[in-house]
Scaffold this active site. Structure first.
Site, PDB file in Angstrom:
ATOM      1  CE  LYS A 103      15.570 -50.063 -20.068  1.00 29.23           C
ATOM      2  NZ  LYS A 103      14.838 -49.123 -20.926  1.00 29.23           N
ATOM      3  CB  CYS A 149      17.457 -45.863 -20.860  1.00 26.61           C
ATOM      4  SG  CYS A 149      15.694 -45.888 -21.305  1.00 26.61           S
ATOM      5  CG  ASP A 166      17.371 -49.501 -23.409  1.00 26.22           C
ATOM      6  OD1 ASP A 166      17.436 -50.563 -22.783  1.00 26.22           O
ATOM      7  OD2 ASP A 166      16.555 -48.597 -23.119  1.00 26.22           O
TER       8      ASP A 166
END
Ligand code: VGL
Ligand code: ZN
Length: 201
Positions: A110, A155, A12
């Site tokens: 995601k 994450c 990310d």
């Protein structure tokens, strides 16, 4: 030097998690050049991209009266309500412009299902809906993972813990991660990772 059985997973590294973004992580942009450098050492590189619809249920904006960073109960358990971020197709959802994306073979998106968040690169927040990354890595013979990116305590940690449960040997390069640190979440994530036998540099 990493071998063919080792992969680099970059979590990310997107505009919204960098300074100026909708869910900015302090120093999020400082890790980009180090990650680019690390990519030279790996033959297998996967990027993840948080990728939400605008009406995603992890956004405080979609719960009238709710404030960002409060908790709600979802059918799968407690869920933090975030400021709207990484909305599909927006600038905020794009990778940081300095992140090298060409060396990556796979981008895993995601968080695209309306009613369920997905912190981990392997499973959504119900802890059982798979993203497919396990199969991709195992069918390519990968057994060890190095994780870097944003955010350390969400994450990155969820991905590292799942990877470890799935039998991968996991290293988290802490100097190439930055944290949100919400109510002690960084310390909690670090101790959970250590307890799971994850190497944390
Ligand atoms: C993340 C909160 C919400 C992360 C993603 O990348 O750590 N955190 N969505
Ligand atoms: Zn998100």
């Amino acid at each position: 030097m990493p071998t063919a059985t080792e992969a680099l997973i970059v979590i990310d590294v997107q505009n919204d998690f960098c300074p100026g973004g909708a869910l900015a992580v302090a120093g999020g942009d400082e890790i980009v050049s180090g990650i680019n450098g690390l990519m030279r050492d790996y033959a297998t590189i996967v990027l993840t991209q948080d990728w939400h619809p605008a009406n995603h249920l992890s956004f405080a904006d979609n719960h009238p009266g709710a404030t960002p960073f409060s908790l709600i109960d979802m059918p799968y358990g407690p869920q933090v309500l975030w400021p709207s971020h990484c909305v599909q197709g927006t600038k905020g959802a794009e990778f940081h412009p300095a992140l090298q994306t060409n060396p990556a073979q796979l981008v895993i998106r995601k968080g695209f299902r309306l009613e369920i968040d997905s912190y981990s690169a392997f499973f959504e927040n119900d802890r059982k809906t798979p993203t497919g990354l396990e199969g991709y890595l195992k069918s390519r013979g990968v057994t060890a993972l190095t994780l870097v990116g944003l955010a350390t305590d969400f994450c990155v940690a969820y991905s590292a813990l799942d990877a470890s449960k799935l039998g991968f040997k996991v290293t988290v390069r802490g100097e190439l991660c930055r944290a949100i640190d919400l109510d002690g979440s960084l310390a909690a994530a670090r101790s959970q990772m250590q307890a799971a036998g994850i190497a944390l540099t």
